[in-house]
Design a protein around this motif. Structure first.
Motif, PDB file in Angstrom:
ATOM      1  N   LYS A  43       0.839  -1.202   0.000  1.00  0.00           N
ATOM      2  CA  LYS A  43       0.000   0.000   0.000  1.00  0.00           C
ATOM      3  C   LYS A  43       0.873   1.251   0.000  1.00  0.00           C
ATOM      4  O   LYS A  43       2.046   1.211   0.334  1.00  0.00           O
ATOM      5  CB  LYS A  43      -0.928  -0.001   1.222  1.00  0.00           C
ATOM      6  CG  LYS A  43      -1.944  -1.113   1.221  1.00  0.00           C
ATOM      7  CD  LYS A  43      -2.924  -0.937   2.355  1.00  0.00           C
ATOM      8  CE  LYS A  43      -4.013  -2.005   2.322  1.00  0.00           C
ATOM      9  NZ  LYS A  43      -5.003  -1.832   3.424  1.00  0.00           N
ATOM     10  N   GLU A  44       0.234   2.356  -0.350  1.00  0.00           N
ATOM     11  CA  GLU A  44       0.949   3.626  -0.333  1.00  0.00           C
ATOM     12  C   GLU A  44       1.065   4.137   1.101  1.00  0.00           C
ATOM     13  O   GLU A  44       0.260   3.808   1.973  1.00  0.00           O
ATOM     14  CB  GLU A  44       0.212   4.652  -1.196  1.00  0.00           C
ATOM     15  CG  GLU A  44       0.217   4.314  -2.677  1.00  0.00           C
ATOM     16  CD  GLU A  44      -0.358   5.432  -3.518  1.00  0.00           C
ATOM     17  OE1 GLU A  44      -0.280   5.334  -4.754  1.00  0.00           O
ATOM     18  OE2 GLU A  44      -0.896   6.398  -2.945  1.00  0.00           O
ATOM     19  N   ARG A  45       2.071   4.959   1.311  1.00  0.00           N
ATOM     20  CA  ARG A  45       2.229   5.612   2.601  1.00  0.00           C
ATOM     21  C   ARG A  45       1.025   6.513   2.862  1.00  0.00           C
ATOM     22  O   ARG A  45       0.546   7.194   1.952  1.00  0.00           O
ATOM     23  CB  ARG A  45       3.498   6.447   2.595  1.00  0.00           C
ATOM     24  CG  ARG A  45       3.831   7.147   3.896  1.00  0.00           C
ATOM     25  CD  ARG A  45       5.144   7.886   3.757  1.00  0.00           C
ATOM     26  NE  ARG A  45       5.115   8.864   2.689  1.00  0.00           N
ATOM     27  CZ  ARG A  45       6.181   9.457   2.173  1.00  0.00           C
ATOM     28  NH1 ARG A  45       7.382   9.143   2.631  1.00  0.00           N
ATOM     29  NH2 ARG A  45       6.067  10.348   1.205  1.00  0.00           N
ATOM     30  N   GLU A  46       0.543   6.516   4.109  1.00  0.00           N
ATOM     31  CA  GLU A  46      -0.611   7.332   4.427  1.00  0.00           C
ATOM     32  C   GLU A  46      -0.374   8.138   5.708  1.00  0.00           C
ATOM     33  O   GLU A  46       0.345   7.720   6.614  1.00  0.00           O
ATOM     34  CB  GLU A  46      -1.870   6.467   4.596  1.00  0.00           C
ATOM     35  CG  GLU A  46      -1.835   5.506   5.752  1.00  0.00           C
ATOM     36  CD  GLU A  46      -3.161   4.792   5.957  1.00  0.00           C
ATOM     37  OE1 GLU A  46      -4.149   5.112   5.272  1.00  0.00           O
ATOM     38  OE2 GLU A  46      -3.219   3.902   6.823  1.00  0.00           O
ATOM     39  N   PHE A  47      -1.004   9.285   5.740  1.00  0.00           N
ATOM     40  CA  PHE A  47      -0.949  10.169   6.896  1.00  0.00           C
ATOM     41  C   PHE A  47      -1.693   9.536   8.067  1.00  0.00           C
ATOM     42  O   PHE A  47      -2.764   8.952   7.885  1.00  0.00           O
ATOM     43  CB  PHE A  47      -1.593  11.502   6.512  1.00  0.00           C
ATOM     44  CG  PHE A  47      -1.821  12.433   7.665  1.00  0.00           C
ATOM     45  CD1 PHE A  47      -3.073  12.539   8.249  1.00  0.00           C
ATOM     46  CD2 PHE A  47      -0.789  13.199   8.168  1.00  0.00           C
ATOM     47  CE1 PHE A  47      -3.300  13.397   9.305  1.00  0.00           C
ATOM     48  CE2 PHE A  47      -1.004  14.063   9.234  1.00  0.00           C
ATOM     49  CZ  PHE A  47      -2.259  14.156   9.798  1.00  0.00           C
TER      50      PHE A  47
END
Length: 123
Positions: A43-47
């Motif tokens: 998955k993409e990096r998320e805040f």
């Protein structure tokens, strides 16, 4: 230049708690906004959460609101992420980041990053 070192990750059962810490070098830590991001496999990096320089303002992703708390101790050059009621979907590598120019929700806004700490939540 700011160097960030995360600690406190580990393996915990669902419903449990962990407290992450991010220790920063440099005498200007108190002037930086700080944030936590996470990246799960594939998955993409998320805040996750952010805090302004004084600690008076905090922001959270909807997925962690009410369960996670970000805080900072400028005297100790440290930012924390208290994580309660952990879920398997919280499993990720957690990164802290520092921004010179205020808060942001996008990773590109941040100037310095730690190496990350693994959090694994089991059923």
């Amino acid at each position: 230049q700011v160097q960030l070192v995360e600690s406190g990750g580990g393996l915990v059962q669902a419903g449990g708690s962990l407290r992450l810490a991010c220790a920063a070098s440099g005498r200007t830590f108190s002037s930086y906004a700080m944030a936590w991001f996470r990246q799960a496999p594939g998955k993409e990096r998320e805040f996750v959460a952010a805090i302004n320089w004084s600690g008076s303002s905090t922001y959270y992703a909807d997925s962690v609101k009410g369960r996670f708390t970000i805080s900072r101790d400028n005297a100790k050059n440290t930012v924390y992420l208290q994580m309660n009621s952990l879920k398997p979907e919280d499993t990720a590598v957690y990164y802290c980041a520092a921004a010179q120019h205020g808060l942001g929700y996008e990773g590109i806004h941040y100037d310095y990053w730690g190496q990350g700490t693994q959090v694994t939540v089991s059923l």
